[in-house]
Design a protein around this motif. Structure first.
Motif, PDB file in Angstrom:
ATOM      1  N   MET A  17      -8.071   1.114   0.182  1.00  0.00           N
ATOM      2  CA  MET A  17      -7.832   0.024   1.127  1.00  0.00           C
ATOM      3  C   MET A  17      -9.059  -0.847   1.355  1.00  0.00           C
ATOM      4  O   MET A  17      -8.938  -2.020   1.673  1.00  0.00           O
ATOM      5  N   THR A  77       0.855  -1.187   0.000  1.00  0.00           N
ATOM      6  CA  THR A  77       0.000   0.000   0.000  1.00  0.00           C
ATOM      7  C   THR A  77       0.888   1.233   0.000  1.00  0.00           C
ATOM      8  O   THR A  77       1.952   1.228   0.610  1.00  0.00           O
ATOM      9  N   SER A  78       0.435   2.260  -0.709  1.00  0.00           N
ATOM     10  CA  SER A  78       1.224   3.488  -0.778  1.00  0.00           C
ATOM     11  C   SER A  78       0.371   4.615  -1.331  1.00  0.00           C
ATOM     12  O   SER A  78      -0.807   4.422  -1.613  1.00  0.00           O
ATOM     13  N   LEU A  82      -3.645   3.986  -0.917  1.00  0.00           N
ATOM     14  CA  LEU A  82      -4.246   4.027   0.413  1.00  0.00           C
ATOM     15  C   LEU A  82      -5.739   4.323   0.359  1.00  0.00           C
ATOM     16  O   LEU A  82      -6.503   3.793   1.159  1.00  0.00           O
TER      17      LEU A  82
END
Length: 145
Positions: free
Chosen positions: A132, A102-103, A129
């Motif tokens: 998510m 995740t980024s 992100l």
């Protein structure tokens, strides 16, 4: 502080219940209760992050330009090996062939042929992100393959 119910409350609950929901952006006139409604709605979740571009002007830069996905992925790919070195090492140590990262980046994926582990192919999906909530779905879909 007293919360006054609004028409948007029902719409937010419908959005939450949707199986194919997308990122939520709320816009509207000033002083009608958008922020209050979102904060109240946030209590429906275990985790809640509010990004308010009015009160946090430094974040606006993230959305100030159009993003060329292909160019971005090419420039990311050039640095993938170095920036994700610890992830590749972890995957090798645990004999994993698939991982999720995740980024703040856009959706993407990377593959790496691990020469030090009998040419094992390591695959990493990149999830932004803001997306998510889709991580659980990705996990179920991956298990079914």
């Amino acid at each position: 502080m007293t919360y006054y119910k609004r028409i948007i409350d029902k719409k937010l609950l419908e959005w939450k219940a949707s199986q194919r929901r997308k990122p939520l952006l709320i816009r509207g006139a000033r002083q009608v209760g958008k922020s209050s409604a979102v904060r109240h709605f946030g209590k429906e979740f275990k985790y809640f992050v509010e990004i308010n571009l009015e009160s946090q002007p430094s974040i606006r830069g993230l959305f100030s330009k159009d993003i060329d996905v292909h160019r971005t992925c090419e420039s990311i790919s050039a640095t993938t090996r170095g920036s994700m070195q610890s992830l590749w090492l972890f995957m090798r140590k645990k004999a994993l062939h698939h991982a999720v990262r995740t980024s703040l980046e856009n959706f993407g994926e990377f593959e790496y042929v691990d020469k030090e582990s009998q040419d094992a192919i390591r695959h990493v999906d990149v999830i932004p992100l803001y997306a998510m909530s889709n991580l659980c779905k990705l996990s179920v879909d991956t298990e079914m393959k």
